[in-house]
Motif scaffolding. Structure first.
Motif, PDB file in Angstrom:
ATOM      1  N   THR A   1       0.790  -1.151  -0.108  1.00  0.00           N
ATOM      2  CA  THR A   1      -0.016   0.085   0.044  1.00  0.00           C
ATOM      3  C   THR A   1       0.860   1.190  -0.017  1.00  0.00           C
ATOM      4  OG1 THR A   1      -1.549  -1.209   1.383  1.00  0.00           O
ATOM      5  CG2 THR A   1      -1.812   1.158   1.224  1.00  0.00           C
ATOM      6  N   GLU A   2       0.491   2.347  -0.748  1.00  0.00           N
ATOM      7  CA  GLU A   2       1.158   3.527  -0.807  1.00  0.00           C
ATOM      8  C   GLU A   2       0.672   4.528   0.393  1.00  0.00           C
ATOM      9  OE1 GLU A   2       1.626   6.022  -4.548  1.00  0.00           O
ATOM     10  OE2 GLU A   2       0.093   4.433  -4.992  1.00  0.00           O
ATOM     11  N   ILE A   3       1.612   5.021   0.995  1.00  0.00           N
ATOM     12  CA  ILE A   3       1.096   5.927   2.265  1.00  0.00           C
ATOM     13  C   ILE A   3       1.617   7.325   1.907  1.00  0.00           C
ATOM     14  CG2 ILE A   3       3.025   5.489   3.621  1.00  0.00           C
ATOM     15  CD1 ILE A   3       1.127   5.762   6.238  1.00  0.00           C
ATOM     16  N   TYR A   4       0.606   8.317   2.131  1.00  0.00           N
ATOM     17  CA  TYR A   4       1.408   9.786   2.200  1.00  0.00           C
ATOM     18  C   TYR A   4       0.684  10.319   3.801  1.00  0.00           C
ATOM     19  CZ  TYR A   4       1.263   9.088  -2.862  1.00  0.00           C
ATOM     20  OH  TYR A   4       1.394   8.840  -4.138  1.00  0.00           O
ATOM     21  N   TRP A   5       2.022  10.503   4.464  1.00  0.00           N
ATOM     22  CA  TRP A   5       1.949  10.693   5.980  1.00  0.00           C
ATOM     23  C   TRP A   5       2.246  12.084   6.164  1.00  0.00           C
ATOM     24  CZ3 TRP A   5       5.676  11.840   9.650  1.00  0.00           C
ATOM     25  CH2 TRP A   5       5.455  11.812  10.961  1.00  0.00           C
ATOM     26  N   GLY A   6       1.628  12.989   7.011  1.00  0.00           N
ATOM     27  CA  GLY A   6       1.725  14.322   7.344  1.00  0.00           C
ATOM     28  C   GLY A   6       1.740  14.696   8.894  1.00  0.00           C
ATOM     29  N   ALA A   7       2.590  15.212   9.516  1.00  0.00           N
ATOM     30  CA  ALA A   7       2.187  15.670  10.922  1.00  0.00           C
ATOM     31  C   ALA A   7       2.626  17.154  11.202  1.00  0.00           C
ATOM     32  CB  ALA A   7       3.595  14.788  11.806  1.00  0.00           C
ATOM     33  N   TYR A   8       1.857  17.613  12.068  1.00  0.00           N
ATOM     34  CA  TYR A   8       2.078  19.182  12.238  1.00  0.00           C
ATOM     35  C   TYR A   8       1.562  19.750  10.890  1.00  0.00           C
ATOM     36  CZ  TYR A   8       4.612  17.291  16.339  1.00  0.00           C
ATOM     37  OH  TYR A   8       4.797  16.398  17.353  1.00  0.00           O
ATOM     38  N   LEU A   9       0.676  19.455  10.202  1.00  0.00           N
ATOM     39  CA  LEU A   9       0.589  20.007   8.760  1.00  0.00           C
ATOM     40  C   LEU A   9       0.470  21.411   8.796  1.00  0.00           C
ATOM     41  CD1 LEU A   9      -1.620  17.165   7.595  1.00  0.00           C
ATOM     42  CD2 LEU A   9       0.446  17.913   6.472  1.00  0.00           C
ATOM     43  N   GLY A  10       1.080  22.276   8.087  1.00  0.00           N
ATOM     44  CA  GLY A  10       0.569  23.660   8.056  1.00  0.00           C
ATOM     45  C   GLY A  10       1.474  24.725   8.982  1.00  0.00           C
ATOM     46  N   THR A  11       2.007  23.798   9.865  1.00  0.00           N
ATOM     47  CA  THR A  11       2.951  24.463  10.893  1.00  0.00           C
ATOM     48  C   THR A  11       4.355  24.577  10.392  1.00  0.00           C
ATOM     49  OG1 THR A  11       3.365  22.929  12.447  1.00  0.00           O
ATOM     50  CG2 THR A  11       1.254  23.703  12.545  1.00  0.00           C
ATOM     51  N   GLU A  12       5.278  25.272  11.254  1.00  0.00           N
ATOM     52  CA  GLU A  12       6.861  25.201  11.053  1.00  0.00           C
ATOM     53  C   GLU A  12       7.431  23.877  11.363  1.00  0.00           C
ATOM     54  OE1 GLU A  12       8.097  27.693  14.882  1.00  0.00           O
ATOM     55  OE2 GLU A  12       8.029  28.702  13.019  1.00  0.00           O
ATOM     56  N   ASP A  13       6.491  22.910  11.842  1.00  0.00           N
ATOM     57  CA  ASP A  13       7.278  21.502  12.355  1.00  0.00           C
ATOM     58  C   ASP A  13       6.950  20.325  11.329  1.00  0.00           C
ATOM     59  OD1 ASP A  13       8.571  22.415  14.952  1.00  0.00           O
ATOM     60  OD2 ASP A  13       6.453  22.739  15.762  1.00  0.00           O
ATOM     61  N   GLU A  14       5.884  20.969  10.425  1.00  0.00           N
ATOM     62  CA  GLU A  14       5.342  19.968   9.423  1.00  0.00           C
ATOM     63  C   GLU A  14       6.478  19.060   8.920  1.00  0.00           C
ATOM     64  OE1 GLU A  14       2.639  21.176   6.238  1.00  0.00           O
ATOM     65  OE2 GLU A  14       4.246  20.765   4.865  1.00  0.00           O
ATOM     66  N   ILE A  15       6.089  17.600   8.982  1.00  0.00           N
ATOM     67  CA  ILE A  15       6.964  16.311   8.558  1.00  0.00           C
ATOM     68  C   ILE A  15       6.109  15.817   7.510  1.00  0.00           C
ATOM     69  CG2 ILE A  15       8.510  14.700   9.213  1.00  0.00           C
ATOM     70  CD1 ILE A  15       7.636  15.289  12.201  1.00  0.00           C
ATOM     71  N   LEU A  16       6.744  15.314   6.306  1.00  0.00           N
ATOM     72  CA  LEU A  16       6.023  14.748   5.519  1.00  0.00           C
ATOM     73  C   LEU A  16       6.827  13.374   4.841  1.00  0.00           C
ATOM     74  CD1 LEU A  16       5.246  17.555   2.860  1.00  0.00           C
ATOM     75  CD2 LEU A  16       3.527  16.424   4.677  1.00  0.00           C
TER      76      LEU A  16
END
Ligand code: SAM
Length: 255
Positions: free
Chosen positions: A202-217
């Protein structure tokens, strides 16, 4: 006594998600209600305050009221009952605010994270309060940019594949199995990395703290990136004390 309530979606972390309609609503407020929730309390309360300060006119004369939103008892043995008890507790808080904070004819704005209609108890609670009929209450909802939209934009991907459907669910539900008939699944509220239970192709597109300066993709084939996401997630949560993440899963293509 007449009370007007505006439930305003403020976006999922980037103050520039706040829409023109939301700004107009913030500026109608006699009272701006700022919810504080759980671990993310200090950081997100600060962001909510910054949004109010940035988008309201200096002379708008509103009052700011911070309030704590009760947390769900995660140790409750029956999930559905746990949620029902939690909604009762949240409803009591909103009813108290309606009684104690409003004067005749005032407008109160409640800030809702992201899009108020998506995994947020506020609309359900106001529906219940209005249905009880104990308040002369007029309420409206202003939509916001959800974390799901922020995720798709950050990864520059459409949510659906051509002609296919998308399903939005929780980590808890995903842990019971990949939803039947779904091609693309967006997962929210996943504290347990339920993606680990899914087919590694399965493909995953993950994002944490989206839209903030801490965003991780992170994106890729689950078999290749699941461990990396789990590690990044743990490290980020240890560093900040809380984490919010969302992801899209796409079923492997047949053949
Ligand atoms: C209680 S729900 C609220 C959702 C919100 N109403 C929305 O429109 O995004 C909280 C969940 O939303 C997701 N979320 C909210 N903001 C996020 C952000 N900035 N980055 C990643 N995920 C986020 C996470 O899955 C989190 O567990």
């Amino acid at each position: 006594m007449k009370r007007k309530v505006l439930i305003v979606g403020i976006g999922a972390g980037n103050p520039e998600h706040v829409t023109v309609q939301a700004i107009a609503a913030l500026n109608q407020a006699d009272i701006l209600f700022i919810p504080n929730k759980g671990d993310e309390k200090a950081d997100l309360a600060q962001l909510r305050h910054a949004i109010c300060e940035r988008f309201t006119a200096a002379d708008s004369g509103h009052r700011l009221v911070d309030f704590d939103v009760p947390e769900r008892d995660r140790s409750h043995p029956a999930y559905e009952q746990g949620v029902a008890d939690w909604h009762d507790a949240v409803q009591q808080v909103y009813e108290r605010l309606l009684v104690e904070e409003f004067s005749e004819g005032e407008t109160g704005v409640f800030l809702a994270w992201g899009e108020p209609a998506l995994y947020d108890s506020m609309l359900r609670v106001f529906e219940r309060i209005a249905a009880k009929g104990s308040f002369d209450l007029d309420y409206e909802v202003v939509p916001g940019i959800s974390s799901v939209q922020a995720l798709a934009a950050a990864h520059k991907i459409p949510l659906n594949r051509i002609g296919e459907s998308i399903l939005i669910t929780t980590g808890r539900k995903l842990a019971e199995g990949f939803p039947a008939n779904a091609d693309s699944v967006v997962v929210m509220l996943d504290g347990q990395c339920a993606f680990k239970t899914v087919d590694p192709d399965t493909e995953i597109y993950w994002g944490a703290y989206l839209g903030t300066e801490d965003e991780i993709l992170v994106s890729g084939r689950l078999g290749d990136v699941a461990q990396k996401i789990e590690r990044l997630r743990r490290e980020a949560r240890d560093r900040k004390g809380w984490i919010m993440d969302t992801y899209l899963l796409r079923k492997p293509r047949k053949g």
